[in-house]
Every structure is written in structure tokens, then in C-alpha cells.
Design a protein around this motif. Structure first.
Motif, PDB file in Angstrom:
ATOM      1  N   THR A   1     -37.581  -0.994 -41.883  1.00 29.55           N
ATOM      2  CA  THR A   1     -37.811  -1.427 -40.498  1.00 29.55           C
ATOM      3  C   THR A   1     -36.473  -1.547 -39.773  1.00 29.55           C
ATOM      4  OG1 THR A   1     -39.726  -2.692 -41.248  1.00 29.55           O
ATOM      5  CG2 THR A   1     -38.869  -3.231 -39.064  1.00 29.55           C
ATOM      6  N   HIS A   2     -35.504  -2.167 -40.431  1.00 30.26           N
ATOM      7  CA  HIS A   2     -34.181  -2.367 -39.831  1.00 30.26           C
ATOM      8  C   HIS A   2     -33.506  -1.024 -39.566  1.00 30.26           C
ATOM      9  CE1 HIS A   2     -30.089  -4.694 -40.264  1.00 30.26           C
ATOM     10  NE2 HIS A   2     -30.274  -4.237 -39.043  1.00 30.26           N
ATOM     11  N   ARG A   3     -33.576  -0.153 -40.585  1.00 32.60           N
ATOM     12  CA  ARG A   3     -32.872   1.127 -40.473  1.00 32.60           C
ATOM     13  C   ARG A   3     -33.537   2.066 -39.452  1.00 32.60           C
ATOM     14  NH1 ARG A   3     -31.402   5.304 -45.479  1.00 32.60           N
ATOM     15  NH2 ARG A   3     -30.787   7.035 -44.140  1.00 32.60           N
TER      16      ARG A   3
ATOM     17  N   PHE B   1     -35.226  -0.860 -35.861  1.00 30.53           N
ATOM     18  CA  PHE B   1     -34.229  -1.652 -35.124  1.00 30.53           C
ATOM     19  C   PHE B   1     -32.984  -0.824 -34.796  1.00 30.53           C
ATOM     20  CE2 PHE B   1     -36.038  -5.668 -37.311  1.00 30.53           C
ATOM     21  CZ  PHE B   1     -37.022  -5.761 -36.344  1.00 30.53           C
ATOM     22  N   HIS B   2     -32.634   0.097 -35.688  1.00 27.89           N
ATOM     23  CA  HIS B   2     -31.482   0.966 -35.394  1.00 27.89           C
ATOM     24  C   HIS B   2     -31.929   2.334 -34.890  1.00 27.89           C
ATOM     25  CE1 HIS B   2     -27.860  -1.334 -36.659  1.00 27.89           C
ATOM     26  NE2 HIS B   2     -28.818  -2.099 -37.161  1.00 27.89           N
ATOM     27  N   GLY B   3     -33.246   2.555 -34.809  1.00 24.69           N
ATOM     28  CA  GLY B   3     -33.765   3.804 -34.232  1.00 24.69           C
ATOM     29  C   GLY B   3     -33.965   3.604 -32.739  1.00 24.69           C
TER      30      GLY B   3
ATOM     31  N   ILE C   1     -33.510  -4.070 -28.349  1.00 29.49           N
ATOM     32  CA  ILE C   1     -33.898  -5.438 -28.735  1.00 29.49           C
ATOM     33  C   ILE C   1     -32.948  -5.952 -29.822  1.00 29.49           C
ATOM     34  CG2 ILE C   1     -35.670  -6.634 -30.108  1.00 29.49           C
ATOM     35  CD1 ILE C   1     -37.780  -5.338 -28.380  1.00 29.49           C
ATOM     36  N   HIS C   2     -32.661  -5.087 -30.783  1.00 30.80           N
ATOM     37  CA  HIS C   2     -31.810  -5.476 -31.917  1.00 30.80           C
ATOM     38  C   HIS C   2     -30.347  -5.636 -31.484  1.00 30.80           C
ATOM     39  CE1 HIS C   2     -30.752  -5.982 -36.064  1.00 30.80           C
ATOM     40  NE2 HIS C   2     -30.041  -4.884 -36.151  1.00 30.80           N
ATOM     41  N   ALA C   3     -29.967  -4.967 -30.397  1.00 36.16           N
ATOM     42  CA  ALA C   3     -28.575  -5.014 -29.941  1.00 36.16           C
ATOM     43  C   ALA C   3     -28.151  -6.442 -29.591  1.00 36.16           C
ATOM     44  CB  ALA C   3     -28.391  -4.102 -28.731  1.00 36.16           C
TER      45      ALA C   3
ATOM     46  N   HIS D   1     -28.744  -9.158 -31.287  1.00 32.67           N
ATOM     47  CA  HIS D   1     -28.202  -9.757 -32.521  1.00 32.67           C
ATOM     48  C   HIS D   1     -26.854  -9.133 -32.877  1.00 32.67           C
ATOM     49  CE1 HIS D   1     -28.096 -11.738 -36.355  1.00 32.67           C
ATOM     50  NE2 HIS D   1     -28.130 -10.615 -37.034  1.00 32.67           N
ATOM     51  N   HIS D   2     -26.678  -7.855 -32.558  1.00 30.94           N
ATOM     52  CA  HIS D   2     -25.438  -7.158 -32.902  1.00 30.94           C
ATOM     53  C   HIS D   2     -24.285  -7.481 -31.960  1.00 30.94           C
ATOM     54  CE1 HIS D   2     -25.737  -4.501 -36.411  1.00 30.94           C
ATOM     55  NE2 HIS D   2     -27.030  -4.633 -36.222  1.00 30.94           N
ATOM     56  N   GLN D   3     -24.547  -8.298 -30.935  1.00 26.94           N
ATOM     57  CA  GLN D   3     -23.426  -8.747 -30.088  1.00 26.94           C
ATOM     58  C   GLN D   3     -22.426  -9.530 -30.936  1.00 26.94           C
ATOM     59  OE1 GLN D   3     -24.707 -10.857 -26.586  1.00 26.94           O
ATOM     60  NE2 GLN D   3     -25.988  -9.169 -25.904  1.00 26.94           N
TER      61      GLN D   3
ATOM     62  N   ALA E   1     -20.154  -6.512 -42.680  1.00 23.49           N
ATOM     63  CA  ALA E   1     -19.850  -5.082 -42.533  1.00 23.49           C
ATOM     64  C   ALA E   1     -20.914  -4.417 -41.658  1.00 23.49           C
ATOM     65  CB  ALA E   1     -19.789  -4.410 -43.903  1.00 23.49           C
ATOM     66  N   HIS E   2     -22.163  -4.885 -41.775  1.00 19.83           N
ATOM     67  CA  HIS E   2     -23.245  -4.344 -40.931  1.00 19.83           C
ATOM     68  C   HIS E   2     -23.016  -4.696 -39.457  1.00 19.83           C
ATOM     69  CE1 HIS E   2     -27.145  -2.945 -39.681  1.00 19.83           C
ATOM     70  NE2 HIS E   2     -27.377  -4.120 -39.118  1.00 19.83           N
ATOM     71  N   HIS E   3     -22.393  -5.853 -39.220  1.00 23.83           N
ATOM     72  CA  HIS E   3     -22.211  -6.341 -37.848  1.00 23.83           C
ATOM     73  C   HIS E   3     -20.993  -5.756 -37.133  1.00 23.83           C
ATOM     74  CE1 HIS E   3     -25.136  -9.506 -36.681  1.00 23.83           C
ATOM     75  NE2 HIS E   3     -25.363  -9.580 -37.983  1.00 23.83           N
TER      76      HIS E   3
END
Ligand SMILES: [Zn+2]
Ligand SMILES: [Zn+2]
Length: 242
Positions: A107-109, A112-114, A120-122, A124-126, A209-211
Motif C-alpha cells: 500500500t505504501h509503495r 501512497f508513493h504512486g 495525501i502522503h506528502a 507526512h513526508h514534510q 532513510a525513507h523520510h
């Protein structure tokens, strides 16, 4: 199938009491207490921003209502107090976590990253260098989906077993899930003096590292097992190297 409200109640009581006891024990350790204090300092300027505080509040509400609805409507159907052999408790805990981590990885890969939910996921990636509160800086819809994936892993294990999951196994799996999802955002560099500290640094380092930006791997949230299998594993970063 029966609506076992007593088993659901035992699940909630176990989860709440274990969470309180473990937190108390962990933060009696001076290094972990120091880690918490440093994260509170890092969180302070973030929480001073109205937009950050509001996002955390909405996210937490989304989590609370999702959990409440699940605990009342679904949980009593998929847990029981029936005792089982000791090994089966471990199998249930590992199965719940492994099934969730697999579903979350993809789901994440892919979602959320698709293209579907990247924006929406961006939110959290702030957090490029996350600290503790960034675990709560998540879009409420993403939290709803993530929680549903975890909560759905209970009926999956129950269906495989052909019987409700033991309430205590379910509570311990939930404890591991909630604590690891907070811990992996903690900003830390513990002294590498014992295996526990090195494990904590590894857990935080791989998620940090993911962030770094939205192009990095380490999509799973509990272990790096699926990232290693599917070729998206990246080396950890930490306070020294980030
Ligand atoms: Zn991500
Ligand atoms: Zn994160």
C-alpha cells in the motif's frame, strides 16, 4: 462466530495496561529518558505552528474514531479468551504483524508513493528529519487506511486459523504495531554500547532513510523483511549521518 465482548474488553485492558507499564519501565532508563527529552525539544517548534498542531489533532481523532468503531463493531467477533498452546500465541502475534507489514509495504509503495495518494502522503513526508510527533503528522485518511490494514490482519489470521484469535495475542501484536510506528520516527543517536540501543538506532535509522525525500525505499514499517525481499531496502541514516 460469537460476539465476545468480554474478550474484546480483555484486549483493550491488556493493551492499555501493558502500554503504561512498558513506557514507565523504558523511561526509567537514563538514555531513553534523554532521548525522549531531546525529542520533546525537537517537537516544540513544530507544535508551535498552528497548522502542524491542527494536523496532529485531526490525525489523532481519525485514529481514535477508527479504533473505537472497530473495537465495538468488529473486534468482539474475531477475538476470544480461549487458551492455546504457548507456541500458538507466538505464531498468532508474528502472523498478525507479518500479514499487516506485507499489506502495508505494498500500500505504501504503490498507493501512497504512486499517483493515487501521493499528495495525501506528502504531508507526512514534510518531515525530512522526523522527531517523535511526526508519527502523528499524517493525513487522517492515510491514518484510517493504515489502521484498517492492521485491524484487518486480525480477521485474516482468524480465518486462517479457523477460530478467533486469542485476545492477548491480538493485544500484544497491537502494542508492537503502535509502539514501533511511533519509535521509528524518534530522532535519536544512542550510545552503541548494547544490542538494544543498536536495535533502536537501526529501527529509527531505516525509517529516517525513507523520510529523506519521497524517492527512497524502506516502505515497510515494522521490519525491513519485505524491503529486502523486493529490493527496496536502503541503509539507515541517523543523527550523525543525516
Ligand atoms: Zn512514504
Ligand atoms: Zn514516517
Amino acid at each position: 462466530m460469537t460476539y465476545d465482548w468480554l474478550a474484546a474488553l480483555a484486549f483493550v485492558a491488556t493493551l492499555v495496561s501493558l502500554t503504561i507499564v512498558i513506557k514507565k519501565l523504558v523511561f526509567r532508563n537514563a538514555d531513553f529518558a534523554d532521548m525522549l527529552a531531546q525529542n520533546k525539544v525537537a517537537d516544540k517548534p513544530k507544535m508551535a505552528k498552528d497548522s502542524f498542531r491542527a494536523a496532529v489533532k485531526v490525525n489523532d481523532k481519525s485514529g481514535m474514531y477508527t479504533n473505537l468503531a472497530y473495537f465495538v463493531i468488529f473486534l468482539p467477533w474475531v477475538v476470544s479468551l480461549e487458551a492455546r498452546p504457548i507456541w500458538l500465541y507466538f505464531v498468532e502475534i508474528v502472523a498478525i504483524l507479518a500479514i499487516f507489514d506485507f499489506m502495508y509495504y505494498w500500500t505504501h509503495r504503490s498507493i501512497f508513493h504512486g499517483n493515487l495518494m501521493r499528495r495525501i502522503h506528502a504531508l507526512h513526508h514534510q518531515a525530512r528529519k522526523p522527531s517523535r510527533m511526526d508519527a502523528h503528522y499524517v493525513h487522517p485518511f492515510e491514518t484510517f487506511i493504515g489502521l484498517c490494514l492492521f485491524l484487518f490482519s486480525l480477521p485474516i489470521v482468524s480465518a486462517i486459523e479457523g477460530a478467533p484469535v486469542n485476545a492477548f495475542s491480538a493485544a500484544i501484536a497491537t502494542l508492537v504495531f503502535t509502539q514501533l510506528n511511533t519509535l521509528n520516527h524518534v530522532w535519536t543517536k544512542l550510545p552503541a554500547t548494547n544490542p538494544l540501543y543498536r536495535t533502536v538506532d537501526y529501527i529509527t535509522g531505516v525509517h529516517h532513510a525513507h523520510h529523506v525525500d519521497m524517492t527512497h525505499g524502506n516502505y515497510a514499517t515494522l521490519t525491513m523483511f519485505y524491503d529486502k525481499i523486493f529490493g527496496t531496502f536502503e541503509d539507515p541514516v541517523n543523527r550523525e549521518t543525516a
